[in-house]
Enzyme design. Sequence first.
Site, short mmCIF file in Angstrom:
data_model
loop_
_atom_site.label_atom_id
_atom_site.label_comp_id
_atom_site.label_asym_id
_atom_site.label_seq_id
_atom_site.Cartn_x
_atom_site.Cartn_y
_atom_site.Cartn_z
N GLU A 1 1.74 15.29 -7.60
CA GLU A 1 2.49 14.44 -8.54
C GLU A 1 1.71 12.92 -8.71
O GLU A 1 1.45 12.55 -7.88
CB GLU A 1 3.93 14.29 -8.43
CG GLU A 1 4.77 15.27 -8.06
CD GLU A 1 6.49 15.19 -7.81
OE1 GLU A 1 6.57 14.11 -7.62
OE2 GLU A 1 7.03 16.20 -7.88
N HIS B 1 9.72 14.18 -12.27
CA HIS B 1 10.56 13.89 -11.10
C HIS B 1 11.71 12.97 -11.52
O HIS B 1 11.86 11.76 -10.97
CB HIS B 1 9.69 13.44 -10.17
CG HIS B 1 10.44 13.53 -8.71
ND1 HIS B 1 9.57 13.83 -7.46
CD2 HIS B 1 11.57 13.50 -8.40
CE1 HIS B 1 10.27 13.95 -6.53
NE2 HIS B 1 11.69 13.87 -6.83
C1 MLT Z 1 14.94 12.38 -3.81
O1 MLT Z 1 14.66 13.17 -2.86
O2 MLT Z 1 16.10 11.76 -3.56
C2 MLT Z 1 14.15 12.29 -4.84
O3 MLT Z 1 13.10 12.98 -4.99
C3 MLT Z 1 14.27 10.89 -5.32
C4 MLT Z 1 13.05 10.17 -5.95
O4 MLT Z 1 13.09 10.30 -7.12
O5 MLT Z 1 12.33 9.48 -5.21
#
Ligand code: MLT
Length: 313
Positions: free
Chosen positions: A261, A279
């Site tokens: 990412e 994400h």
């Molecule tokens: C999470 O694990 O809560 C998510 O990946 C949150 C994020 O976007 O960092």
Amino acid sequence: MRWKILLTDGLKAEGQAILAQQAEVDDRSGISAEELLKAIGEYDAVIVRSRTKITADVLEAAARLKVVGRAGVGVDNIDLEAAKARGVTVVNAPQASTNAVAELALGMMFGLARRLAEADASMKRGEWLKKHLTGTELHGKTLGVVGMGRIGSRVGALAKAIGMRVIGYDPLIPAEEIARRGAEPVAELDDLYAQADVITLHVPLTPQTRHMVNAEAFGKMKRGVFIICAARGGVIDEEALYEALESGQVGGVGLDVFATEPPGATPLVTHPRVIATPHIGAQTKEAQTRVAEDIATEVLAALAGKTLRWRVV
Ligand code: MLT
């Protein structure tokens, strides 16, 4: 005592206000891995999201560090063994984003079933593909939830409300508890693959789950299955997924997470039957406010040696 706390991926104002009551807070959002190694030695606590990697090297350089706070659920970006070995407490905020992620997963299901991204893209090209854009209905279809924790259970509950049959697989949760959480339990993942019209993944990334959805798994699924992953990149073997999309074995995919990412405009991301998002599962105003409040409170509790709600190590 005023603690020194480093933020590496931002934190909403509500959380920063809680921290500021007892700590000096440095917001260095976007800090590079090299800068982090140089800076970390000054801090008692660091709060990260998924971008920042808390590696063994970072922990080695963190002479004063007592707490790592993960503003979210997944802790795969933190070397937990190294933290444990150095006596550094790791806490997260596992409840705050449940609904946000579940709603995104449901949104992706609707998007795939009614081909919303394709329809929107064609309109923006000035086309009118009404006859071409026949979709399917989710009502009456079977949703397979892999991972019946908080988020998986919530997705199941939302899907039931639109008339889907929900089956659930989770090797860590007894069948009666899966049923209590609202899904019909299936004993084997292969049973879920054989029955589900839509599969949604809600498992952490661990050595056991890395590439658990691979070419062999795709072969066991119904032809044309929709797959949603708003959990972690790496759970799906992306090369095998691309092949399965090309062959038609997989009918469409909603991907919020990627092995790397950001992934860039890869053939998978740009595939017409993929809905790709950067994400954003937890990225709602409501979830980020709750995450900020929860992690700020928990990090201060850890620094003060109080009882913790969400200690990871
Ligand atoms: C999470 O694990 O809560 C998510 O990946 C949150 C994020 O976007 O960092």
